[in-house]
Scaffold this motif. Structure first.
Motif, PDB file in Angstrom:
ATOM      1  N   CYS A   1     -11.175  52.002   9.160  1.00  0.00           N
ATOM      2  CA  CYS A   1     -12.269  51.401   9.653  1.00  0.00           C
ATOM      3  C   CYS A   1     -13.151  50.886   8.849  1.00  0.00           C
ATOM      4  N   GLU A   2     -13.228  51.238   7.355  1.00  0.00           N
ATOM      5  CA  GLU A   2     -14.309  51.093   6.606  1.00  0.00           C
ATOM      6  C   GLU A   2     -13.898  50.599   5.074  1.00  0.00           C
ATOM      7  N   ASP A   3     -14.431  49.561   4.494  1.00  0.00           N
ATOM      8  CA  ASP A   3     -13.890  49.001   3.135  1.00  0.00           C
ATOM      9  C   ASP A   3     -15.400  48.667   2.205  1.00  0.00           C
ATOM     10  N   LEU A   4     -16.344  49.192   2.954  1.00  0.00           N
ATOM     11  CA  LEU A   4     -17.652  49.167   1.985  1.00  0.00           C
ATOM     12  C   LEU A   4     -18.056  47.449   2.160  1.00  0.00           C
ATOM     13  N   VAL A   5     -17.510  46.503   2.739  1.00  0.00           N
ATOM     14  CA  VAL A   5     -17.711  45.503   3.059  1.00  0.00           C
ATOM     15  C   VAL A   5     -18.071  44.761   4.014  1.00  0.00           C
ATOM     16  N   ALA A   6     -19.264  44.165   4.373  1.00  0.00           N
ATOM     17  CA  ALA A   6     -19.744  44.062   5.761  1.00  0.00           C
ATOM     18  C   ALA A   6     -19.213  42.828   6.487  1.00  0.00           C
ATOM     19  N   ASP A   7     -18.720  41.912   5.849  1.00  0.00           N
ATOM     20  CA  ASP A   7     -18.084  40.911   6.495  1.00  0.00           C
ATOM     21  C   ASP A   7     -16.372  40.698   6.989  1.00  0.00           C
ATOM     22  N   THR A   8     -15.927  41.848   6.275  1.00  0.00           N
ATOM     23  CA  THR A   8     -14.658  42.024   7.010  1.00  0.00           C
ATOM     24  C   THR A   8     -14.462  42.768   8.106  1.00  0.00           C
ATOM     25  N   PRO A   9     -14.132  42.512   9.299  1.00  0.00           N
ATOM     26  CA  PRO A   9     -14.061  43.248  10.479  1.00  0.00           C
ATOM     27  C   PRO A   9     -13.195  44.682  10.253  1.00  0.00           C
TER      28      PRO A   9
END
Ligand code: ZN
Ligand code: CA
Length: 401
Positions: free
Chosen positions: A237-245
């Motif tokens: 769920c998380e890639d530390l980038v806000a604008d990638t869903p």
């Protein structure tokens, strides 16, 4: 032939990059946490990547082969290498022709990362180079462990000054690997670069589908510049980038849009951004980095990999072999600096110095007649060009933090 086609039709991207998981190693954990804070601070203080100047990263391509003639098998030809550099300069500048249309829900998220690449013009000792090294490794294929244990440490150029790209044929337990890139601080300096399958490098020559368009380099250079997979390994769920869903799992092949809409990670109706370079889809289907990813890569270049900003690797040199003072016998130290630094010339007296910002505006000048000149450029911040004059002029990039 039938078997080969069958295999290619079902070949999936397989990335060997190790995403450091903080919990596994307390010492690394502390270092990565500090690094992550530095990256996030940089993003906060620098904002949108469009306000920054273009960064050019010097690249050395190490072609690992087994004695084949140039252009045959793993000893890929120069045109294949040139094609990869051209594709990199499209992908990181949003100049690729397969971008999403502006009307696509993810269209406005596509970013020009303002990062370019050159094949090195001078090596780490100031000698002229083509930026292409051909290495007879003495074996037909390689596991990642073999490459990391011997070949990469034996052939790497200074990772502080160059992006090291190796092409090789993966074998053994890694025969299905597409490539791998070392994330910042996630491994030793002797393996700090990117390795790509020789058949997934560039878009001409010995490439094989479904990785025949040179996209693997975007993915693994993305790792090298601090990007995680869209679904970040096992921390889904998380890639530390806000604008990638938020994405649940890696996606393969070429999914149809929308893919996994309203997934349990909270992706919303547009689903997962499978067409991002940091997912696992085929070359034909990955087309974009986002603004958030661009900011993250630029933050890595502004912090943990900032020494690349002042590498002389992209500049042609006419200096003799073993000029360890660097090109032209000029030493600038410290660089990056806080605005106060020394310029030292071993070959001539500096008659004057000029400093220009990236827009070409003169911000500093000083007359001198000395081999050593002290500069105090208080209040400046960013990348500048220092012109050192005697009978002719030499221009060097400097960074002020
Ligand atoms: Zn990967
Ligand atoms: Ca995200």
């Amino acid at each position: 032939l039938l078997t080969l086609c069958f295999m290619n039709a079902f070949a999936q991207r397989s990335c060997g990059s190790l995403e450091p998981l903080k919990k596994n190693d307390p010492v690394l954990s502390e270092k990565l946490e500090a690094q992550e804070a530095e990256i996030q601070n940089w993003i906060l203080s620098h904002g949108n990547e469009k306000t920054r100047s273009i960064i050019t990263i010097p690249v050395v391509v190490h072609v690992v082969h087994n004695g084949e003639p140039v252009g045959t098998g793993t000893n890929i030809g120069d045109p294949q290498i040139y094609s990869q550099l051209a594709i990199m300069n499209e992908m990181f500048r949003l100049k690729n022709t397969d971008t999403l249309p502006g009307t696509h829900p993810f269209g406005p998220l596509q970013a020009d990362c303002q990062i370019e690449f050159c094949l090195a013009q001078q090596d780490e000792f100031g000698n002229p180079t083509t930026g292409i090294e051909r290495i007879n490794g003495g074996q037909s294929d390689w596991t990642r462990a073999q490459l990391e244990a011997t070949l990469q440490p034996a052939t790497i150029w200074n990772r502080d000054l160059y992006l090291n790209l190796w092409t090789a044929k993966f074998g053994g337990s890694n025969s299905g690997l597409t490539g791998y890139g070392q994330m910042p601080s996630a491994g030793p300096a002797t393996t700090d670069g990117v390795v790509i399958s020789y058949s997934g490098f560039g878009n001409v020559g010995n490439v094989l589908p479904p990785f025949q368009y040179g996209k693997s380099c975007a993915h693994d250079i993305g790792h090298w510049l601090g990007l995680h997979h869209i679904s970040f390994g096992t921390m889904y769920c998380e890639d530390l980038v806000a604008d990638t869903p938020p994405a649940m799992y890696q996606n393969y092949g070429c999914p149809a849009f929308p893919h996994n809409p309203n997934n349990s990670c909270g992706a919303g109706a547009n689903g997962e951004m499978f067409m991002n370079y940091m997912d696992y889809v085929d070359d034909a289907c990955m087309v974009m980095f986002t603004h958030g990813q661009a900011a993250r890569m630029n933050a890595v270049l502004g912090t943990v990999r900032s020494s690349l900003l002042t590498s002389p690797g992209c500049s042609a040199t006419t200096t003799s072999v073993n000029d360890h003072a660097g090109s032209g016998g000029i030493v600038i130290y410290p660089n990056p600096s806080s605005g106060e630094f020394q310029v030292q010339s071993s070959k001539f007296k500096v008659s004057s110095l000029d400093i220009y910002d990236v827009y070409g505006k003169l911000v500093y000048e000083k007359t001198a007649n000395s081999n050593q000149v002290r500069v105090n450029l208080a209040g400046a911040k960013g990348v500048y060009l220092l012109r050192i004059n005697n009978n002719t002029s030499i221009t060097k990039p400097i960074v002020i933090q």
